[in-house]
Design a protein around this motif. Structure first.
Motif, PDB file in Angstrom:
ATOM      1  N   ASP A 128       0.840  -1.205   0.000  1.00  0.00           N
ATOM      2  CA  ASP A 128       0.000   0.000   0.000  1.00  0.00           C
ATOM      3  C   ASP A 128       0.874   1.253   0.000  1.00  0.00           C
ATOM      4  O   ASP A 128       1.705   1.439   0.884  1.00  0.00           O
ATOM      5  N   VAL A 129       0.693   2.117  -1.011  1.00  0.00           N
ATOM      6  CA  VAL A 129       1.453   3.370  -1.079  1.00  0.00           C
ATOM      7  C   VAL A 129       0.527   4.581  -1.040  1.00  0.00           C
ATOM      8  O   VAL A 129       0.942   5.689  -1.344  1.00  0.00           O
ATOM      9  N   SER A 130      -0.750   4.371  -0.661  1.00  0.00           N
ATOM     10  CA  SER A 130      -1.691   5.494  -0.649  1.00  0.00           C
ATOM     11  C   SER A 130      -1.243   6.590   0.309  1.00  0.00           C
ATOM     12  O   SER A 130      -1.531   7.766   0.092  1.00  0.00           O
ATOM     13  N   TYR A 131      -0.523   6.202   1.386  1.00  0.00           N
ATOM     14  CA  TYR A 131      -0.030   7.180   2.348  1.00  0.00           C
ATOM     15  C   TYR A 131       0.907   8.196   1.689  1.00  0.00           C
ATOM     16  O   TYR A 131       1.029   9.340   2.127  1.00  0.00           O
ATOM     17  N   ALA A 132       1.591   7.773   0.629  1.00  0.00           N
ATOM     18  CA  ALA A 132       2.626   8.611   0.022  1.00  0.00           C
ATOM     19  C   ALA A 132       2.067   9.561  -1.033  1.00  0.00           C
ATOM     20  O   ALA A 132       2.740  10.508  -1.427  1.00  0.00           O
ATOM     21  N   LEU A 133       0.844   9.297  -1.481  1.00  0.00           N
ATOM     22  CA  LEU A 133       0.322  10.030  -2.627  1.00  0.00           C
ATOM     23  C   LEU A 133      -0.367  11.326  -2.207  1.00  0.00           C
ATOM     24  O   LEU A 133      -1.087  11.355  -1.198  1.00  0.00           O
ATOM     25  N   ASP A 134      -0.162  12.346  -3.000  1.00  0.00           N
ATOM     26  CA  ASP A 134      -0.913  13.574  -2.798  1.00  0.00           C
ATOM     27  C   ASP A 134      -2.399  13.256  -2.947  1.00  0.00           C
ATOM     28  O   ASP A 134      -2.785  12.406  -3.755  1.00  0.00           O
ATOM     29  N   ASN A 135      -3.231  13.977  -2.198  1.00  0.00           N
ATOM     30  CA  ASN A 135      -4.668  13.692  -2.211  1.00  0.00           C
ATOM     31  C   ASN A 135      -5.247  13.801  -3.612  1.00  0.00           C
ATOM     32  O   ASN A 135      -6.065  12.974  -4.042  1.00  0.00           O
ATOM     33  N   GLU A 136      -4.811  14.806  -4.351  1.00  0.00           N
ATOM     34  CA  GLU A 136      -5.300  15.023  -5.706  1.00  0.00           C
ATOM     35  C   GLU A 136      -4.962  13.832  -6.602  1.00  0.00           C
ATOM     36  O   GLU A 136      -5.793  13.355  -7.377  1.00  0.00           O
ATOM     37  N   LEU A 137      -3.739  13.320  -6.455  1.00  0.00           N
ATOM     38  CA  LEU A 137      -3.304  12.185  -7.263  1.00  0.00           C
ATOM     39  C   LEU A 137      -4.072  10.920  -6.881  1.00  0.00           C
ATOM     40  O   LEU A 137      -4.464  10.126  -7.739  1.00  0.00           O
ATOM     41  N   LEU A 138      -4.313  10.734  -5.583  1.00  0.00           N
ATOM     42  CA  LEU A 138      -5.055   9.569  -5.104  1.00  0.00           C
ATOM     43  C   LEU A 138      -6.462   9.549  -5.694  1.00  0.00           C
ATOM     44  O   LEU A 138      -6.955   8.509  -6.125  1.00  0.00           O
ATOM     45  N   TYR A 160      -1.847  19.532  10.325  1.00  0.00           N
ATOM     46  CA  TYR A 160      -3.139  19.515   9.645  1.00  0.00           C
ATOM     47  C   TYR A 160      -4.173  18.632  10.359  1.00  0.00           C
ATOM     48  O   TYR A 160      -5.319  19.038  10.541  1.00  0.00           O
ATOM     49  N   GLY A 161      -3.770  17.403  10.723  1.00  0.00           N
ATOM     50  CA  GLY A 161      -4.714  16.533  11.420  1.00  0.00           C
ATOM     51  C   GLY A 161      -5.138  17.113  12.753  1.00  0.00           C
ATOM     52  O   GLY A 161      -6.329  17.153  13.092  1.00  0.00           O
ATOM     53  N   HIS A 162      -4.160  17.612  13.533  1.00  0.00           N
ATOM     54  CA  HIS A 162      -4.462  18.117  14.871  1.00  0.00           C
ATOM     55  C   HIS A 162      -5.296  19.394  14.854  1.00  0.00           C
ATOM     56  O   HIS A 162      -6.171  19.566  15.699  1.00  0.00           O
ATOM     57  N   ILE A 163      -5.027  20.299  13.914  1.00  0.00           N
ATOM     58  CA  ILE A 163      -5.768  21.560  13.937  1.00  0.00           C
ATOM     59  C   ILE A 163      -7.255  21.304  13.670  1.00  0.00           C
ATOM     60  O   ILE A 163      -8.130  21.969  14.235  1.00  0.00           O
ATOM     61  N   ILE A 164      -7.561  20.313  12.822  1.00  0.00           N
ATOM     62  CA  ILE A 164      -8.973  19.952  12.614  1.00  0.00           C
ATOM     63  C   ILE A 164      -9.532  19.258  13.844  1.00  0.00           C
ATOM     64  O   ILE A 164     -10.594  19.628  14.362  1.00  0.00           O
ATOM     65  N   HIS A 165      -8.800  18.254  14.318  1.00  0.00           N
ATOM     66  CA  HIS A 165      -9.284  17.403  15.412  1.00  0.00           C
ATOM     67  C   HIS A 165      -9.359  18.166  16.735  1.00  0.00           C
ATOM     68  O   HIS A 165     -10.377  18.125  17.431  1.00  0.00           O
ATOM     69  N   ASN A 205      -4.457   9.130   8.582  1.00  0.00           N
ATOM     70  CA  ASN A 205      -4.160   7.853   7.939  1.00  0.00           C
ATOM     71  C   ASN A 205      -2.933   7.956   7.037  1.00  0.00           C
ATOM     72  O   ASN A 205      -2.125   7.033   6.951  1.00  0.00           O
ATOM     73  N   LYS A 206      -2.789   9.099   6.367  1.00  0.00           N
ATOM     74  CA  LYS A 206      -1.629   9.304   5.497  1.00  0.00           C
ATOM     75  C   LYS A 206      -0.338   9.230   6.304  1.00  0.00           C
ATOM     76  O   LYS A 206       0.636   8.561   5.915  1.00  0.00           O
ATOM     77  N   SER A 207      -0.340   9.901   7.454  1.00  0.00           N
ATOM     78  CA  SER A 207       0.861   9.875   8.296  1.00  0.00           C
ATOM     79  C   SER A 207       1.036   8.509   8.955  1.00  0.00           C
ATOM     80  O   SER A 207       2.162   8.022   9.114  1.00  0.00           O
ATOM     81  N   TYR A 208      -0.088   7.868   9.321  1.00  0.00           N
ATOM     82  CA  TYR A 208      -0.010   6.533   9.929  1.00  0.00           C
ATOM     83  C   TYR A 208       0.666   5.538   8.982  1.00  0.00           C
ATOM     84  O   TYR A 208       1.588   4.817   9.366  1.00  0.00           O
ATOM     85  N   MET A 209       0.221   5.513   7.725  1.00  0.00           N
ATOM     86  CA  MET A 209       0.758   4.560   6.759  1.00  0.00           C
ATOM     87  C   MET A 209       2.236   4.833   6.472  1.00  0.00           C
ATOM     88  O   MET A 209       3.042   3.909   6.366  1.00  0.00           O
ATOM     89  N   LYS A 217       7.738   4.604  15.660  1.00  0.00           N
ATOM     90  CA  LYS A 217       6.784   4.333  16.744  1.00  0.00           C
ATOM     91  C   LYS A 217       5.584   5.271  16.729  1.00  0.00           C
ATOM     92  O   LYS A 217       4.516   4.944  17.247  1.00  0.00           O
ATOM     93  N   THR A 218       5.741   6.467  16.149  1.00  0.00           N
ATOM     94  CA  THR A 218       4.672   7.457  16.154  1.00  0.00           C
ATOM     95  C   THR A 218       3.420   6.928  15.473  1.00  0.00           C
ATOM     96  O   THR A 218       2.319   7.403  15.751  1.00  0.00           O
ATOM     97  N   SER A 219       3.573   5.942  14.589  1.00  0.00           N
ATOM     98  CA  SER A 219       2.388   5.375  13.929  1.00  0.00           C
ATOM     99  C   SER A 219       1.436   4.772  14.953  1.00  0.00           C
ATOM    100  O   SER A 219       0.214   4.787  14.761  1.00  0.00           O
ATOM    101  N   ASP A 220       1.970   4.249  16.073  1.00  0.00           N
ATOM    102  CA  ASP A 220       1.112   3.687  17.118  1.00  0.00           C
ATOM    103  C   ASP A 220       0.203   4.750  17.720  1.00  0.00           C
ATOM    104  O   ASP A 220      -0.975   4.510  17.981  1.00  0.00           O
ATOM    105  N   TYR A 221       0.756   5.939  17.955  1.00  0.00           N
ATOM    106  CA  TYR A 221      -0.040   7.010  18.568  1.00  0.00           C
ATOM    107  C   TYR A 221      -1.107   7.513  17.593  1.00  0.00           C
ATOM    108  O   TYR A 221      -2.224   7.855  18.002  1.00  0.00           O
ATOM    109  N   ILE A 222      -0.755   7.553  16.306  1.00  0.00           N
ATOM    110  CA  ILE A 222      -1.722   8.025  15.312  1.00  0.00           C
ATOM    111  C   ILE A 222      -2.894   7.055  15.218  1.00  0.00           C
ATOM    112  O   ILE A 222      -4.040   7.463  15.041  1.00  0.00           O
TER     113      ILE A 222
END
Length: 896
Positions: A251-261, A653-658, A697-701, A709-714
């Motif tokens: 899975d490489v969706s984490y690496a792709l720009d949203n527009e490209l995905l 970006y994730g935190h400012i929304i959340h 999810n992008k940062s998690y992947m 290890k930060t993926s665990d917290y995400i």
């Protein structure tokens, strides 16, 4: 006498057959040369009406010659290996030949005599036919060019899938139309070894070199994030530059720009195929007769120790699958010699070189092999190991990629090195491969040699590597070559910190400090265990470092003092900002171009943001001003730290929304401004939640890919903000998105298992009980959400909630008996007070408890919780179930 006579007759027959075969081969070569000469002299011959007839006749003749050769080969045990060697030879000649007659003959020959030899895994076979039938539609003009992304986990058989597709084109009559059209137009690129040729490949693609051709891109996930985007942007936006593209990747969706995905998912000219993990290491009934396999192992005298390893066992099964077709005794000789490496048989030496060459990549580099053999007999060498199944290669494609799985190679090397002669041999090969390799591979091959290792910059290696792979490889070398682990304290300490193995990080930092007395190792120590700051043996040293003349030690010790206070619920946003203003002129010196120093700066940058979120300032203008004042650090780290962009997805970006926008909108009833929506990439309010999930999810992947290890917290944050997304996309527990209301008991426990796993793995096992407290707090919040929404689940929610409250407070107290986490405990008390209100509907009791919490918030400047209490006060402590649901769902657990 009779026996001697029989032997002479047998030898005469073999000699006679060999003379005939030799004569036919010479005749075949002469005919082919004559055809080529004839074509060159009479160029217009191909336009002659007799050309097709002559081509058919000559093709039939050449095919019959080749057929006679192979029939003789099948009757002679001594030369049965000609069968497989001839196939490889013909494939290569086919690709470079300009003679249509010769190519036609080989096509006919291959279709008659070669049917492929791949393990019959049904899931792959079905997918092969789906893809090939789509290719037939494309070839027939029914569909435009297409992109197929075959997505599978590690060891799911993606490469074998591509091999089967190519083999089917060359061997199955039903795909003759594909062979006719694409036979010399198939290109294969494995980015395990082609990553440095990406620019050239994309340039060829853009210049229509692959027009009306087939391209296979394998191991795309081996590229870095920028390279993945670079490749796919050209492929997706110019799909007609090739007729058919098969892209094999994890899975490489984490690496792709949203527009490209979105372009990939919605593109009309691209078809997306996704496969799940295939059970390649499971010996089920689909893989053949297990009794015959056991007999085969016994017949070639395989040692018990080898069979115990799953990777070797699967490798042996592949060899068995080939052996039952050609009965090549070479494999028996190899494994017999392998159990006695002291004999140093050439077969074993070659096998050991293959394993050493492929140990870190799974790829046997033919260029290095030819150098090692000094250009002699490289084709025979490869053919020998190919014919018995030790290595594999694409059939029908011109490629220098021979493969043997890296974990299989590791297992064989570990076995060989148990004997002194084998250990010495592998060391020799590692030294040779070190001299011929570059970059990351050069470092890994240098590991057994301290004098070579110290000449390579480890910071550049870790910056561009996969933490888990690097950590595994270093430990493998230490164990196999019996090296002193203390020689690797810095490397293992850095990697352990990124992987979240804090006990090892702590051990390595203490070892380094005791050996060198360098104070910078005490800074690393705080990464692993914050409470070492208060240890009697080090506390005064840390206090002295805050006034150090060394700029890095001065910055790092002052920063860690503030960071540790933050973990106790004490923070001052303005002091952090004032501290940051002293840094611009000193960044280069503070970092010292060192990877661990970069991460201290990275921690500081994001702690400034974390304090903003924790303090609950909830003001977008202030947030923008903060980013502006920190821009010089961001710019510096963006250039120096590869993964910095990924951290931004989560922490900016994730935190400012959340943490800010959704909290303001759902609880404070303050709709986001247009500026806020534009900043996070939303067109309207309804996109906010899905956009936060997207960034997380992008940062998690991405972080999971490199083992950070930060993926665990995400993942905890994803469970908090969208448990249905986690069930569907990460746990694969449900087929469709579902609301919390529709959750089943299994869904509930699936999410709870993530919190429990985090508590056990990252908290208790690493002796960081504060993480265990965080996990219990997440469980508490999630259970409260389910209590309000999931009436269909028959679970004693109150019992679970009481247990979470008790455990979370206990873990906070145990983590540091002197300095408890005030903020962490207060957050638990808020959830407890709300749950009590749900149970007893006693608004006076709620008012009393909230007043106590409010006083703590005022004293410590906990702005988010004050805003929440004011919201409850506004309703005079009479909360509807709907409002309670909003408060619990959208009051995030902001980790310290």
């Amino acid at each position: 006498m009779k026996d001697s006579k029989k032997q002479y007759i047998a030898l005469f027959k073999i000699g006679f057959y060999l003379i005939i075969i030799l004569f036919l081969i010479i005749l075949f070569i002469c005919i082919n040369a004559a055809i080529s000469l004839f074509e060159n002299i009479f160029y217009n011959w191909q336009n002659s009406p007799y050309f097709e007839l002559q081509k058919i006749l000559l093709s039939a003749f050449v095919t019959s010659v080749l057929g006679i050769i192979i029939k003789f080969a099948f009757h002679l045990d001594k030369i049965k290996k000609i069968n497989s060697k001839l196939y490889s030879f013909l494939c290569n000649k086919y690709l470079i030949s300009k003679s249509p007659v010769f190519c036609k003959a080989i096509e006919s020959f291959i279709c008659v005599f070669y049917k492929g030899s791949f393990l019959p895994i049904q899931k792959q076979i079905n997918l092969v036919h789906i893809i090939l039938n789509e290719m037939k539609n494309i070839s027939g003009g029914k569909i435009d060019s297409q992109l197929f992304i075959v997505n599978g986990d590690a060891h799911s058989g993606k490469t074998i899938l591509a091999q089967k597709i190519i083999n089917e084109i060359f061997t199955k009559e039903e795909y003759t139309c594909l062979l006719k059209r694409y036979s010399k137009s198939i290109f294969y690129y494995d980015f395990t070894c082609f990553y440095d040729q990406l620019e050239e490949i994309v340039s060829d693609y853009e210049n229509n070199f692959f027009f009306d051709k087939i391209i296979v891109f394998d191991n795309v996930h081996k590229l870095n994030i920028n390279q993945i985007n670079y490749l796919l942007k050209h492929i997706v936006r110019s799909p007609n530059n090739a007729k058919y593209i098969l892209l094999l990747t994890r899975d490489v969706s984490y690496a792709l720009d949203n527009e490209l995905l979105n372009e990939i998912k919605e593109g009309k000219k691209n078809k997306l195929i996704k496969i799940n993990r295939l059970p390649v290491l499971k010996f089920d009934d689909n893989l053949g007769d297990s009794n015959k396999f056991t007999e085969f192992l016994s017949s070639i005298e395989i040692g018990e120790e080898l069979i115990k390893n799953d990777y070797i066992k699967y490798h042996l099964f592949n060899i068995f699958h080939i052996y039952i077709q050609n009965k090549d005794k070479t494999v028996k000789k190899l494994y017999k010699q392998l159990s006695n490496v002291n004999s140093m048989d050439p077969l074993v030496r070659g096998f050991a070189f293959i394993c050493c060459n492929a140990v870190f990549t799974g790829i046997l580099d033919e260029k290095i092999l030819k150098l090692w053999l000094k250009g002699k007999n490289s084709h025979i060498f490869l053919s020998t190991y190919l014919s018995i199944g030790i290595i594999t290669k694409f059939h029908g494609i011109k490629s220098s990629c021979y493969t043997i799985h890296e974990k299989t190679s590791k297992a064989y090397i570990a076995y060989i090195c148990k004997q002194q002669a084998g250990l010495k041999l592998c060391k020799e090969y590692f030294y040779y491969l070190y001299e011929k390799s570059e970059n990351n591979l050069k470092y890994k091959y240098s590991l057994p040699f301290i004098e070579l290792r110290h000449g390579i910059d480890f910071d550049s290696i870790i910056r561009n590597g996969n933490f888990e792979e690097l950590y595994e490889d270093i430990n493998f070398i230490i164990d196999v070559f019996k090296l002193d682990r203390s020689e690797f304290d810095r490397e293992l300490g850095l990697l352990s910190d990124r992987l979240g193995s804090f006990l090892i990080t702590k051990e390595c930092a203490l070892n380094l400090y005791n050996q060198t007395k360098e104070k910078r190792h005490l800074i690393t120590l705080l990464h692993a265990d914050h409470m070492m700051y208060y240890d009697k043996g080090y506390h005064n040293t840390y206090l002295d470092l805050t006034n150090s003349d060394d700029l890095y030690l001065n910055f790092a010790s002052n920063y860690w003092t503030k960071h540790i206070e933050m973990h106790q619920g004490q923070w001052d946003f303005n002091s952090f900002i004032r501290f940051s203003e002293k840094l611009p002129d000193r960044l280069e010196y503070i970092s010292k171009q060192s990877y661990d120093n970069f991460h201290v700066l990275r921690r500081f940058y994001f702690d400034c943001l974390r304090i903003y979120y924790l303090q609950g300032i909830l003001n977008f203008g202030c947030f923008n001003e903060l980013l502006r004042r920190l821009y010089f650090i961001e710019k510096y780290l963006s250039e120096k730290l590869t993964e910095f962009k990924i951290y931004k997805y989560k922490l900016v970006y994730g935190h400012i929304i959340h943490y800010d926008i959704l909290f303001n909108y759902k609880i404070i009833n303050k709709p986001p401004t247009r500026e806020e929506l534009q900043f996070v990439g939303c067109q309207n309010i309804s996109e906010l939640l899905s956009k936060a999930v997207y960034y997380y999810n992008k940062s998690y992947m991405a972080l999971k890919k490199i083992g950070d290890k930060t993926s665990d917290y995400i993942l905890l944050r994803l469970c908090e903000i969208s448990p249905s997304f986690v069930l569907k996309n990460i746990l694969n527990a449900t087929k469709n998105d579902k609301d919390l209301v529709e959750f089943t008991t299994d869904d509930y426990y699936s999410i709870m298992s993530i919190f429990d796993d985090f508590k056990e793995r990252c908290g208790i096992k690493q002796n960081v009980l504060e993480y265990a407290a965080f996990a219990e707090t997440y469980k508490l919040k999630f259970t409260l959400m389910c209590k309000l929404n999931c009436s269909n689940i028959n679970i004693d929610f109150d019992r679970i909630i009481d247990g979470c409250i008790s455990n979370a407070i206990r873990y906070h107290d145990q983590y540091n008996t002197k300095y408890s986490n005030k903020y962490g405990v207060l957050r638990i008390q808020i959830f407890k007070t709300i749950n009590n209100y749900l149970k007893y509907k006693d608004n006076l009791k709620m008012k009393h408890d909230m007043e106590i919490i409010k006083n703590v918030c005022l004293k410590n400047n906990y702005g988010r919780e004050l805003a929440l209490i004011k919201r409850i006060e506004k309703d005079n402590y009479h909360l509807s179930v709907s409002n309670i649901n909003k408060i619990i769902s959208y009051c995030p657990i902001v980790l310290q």
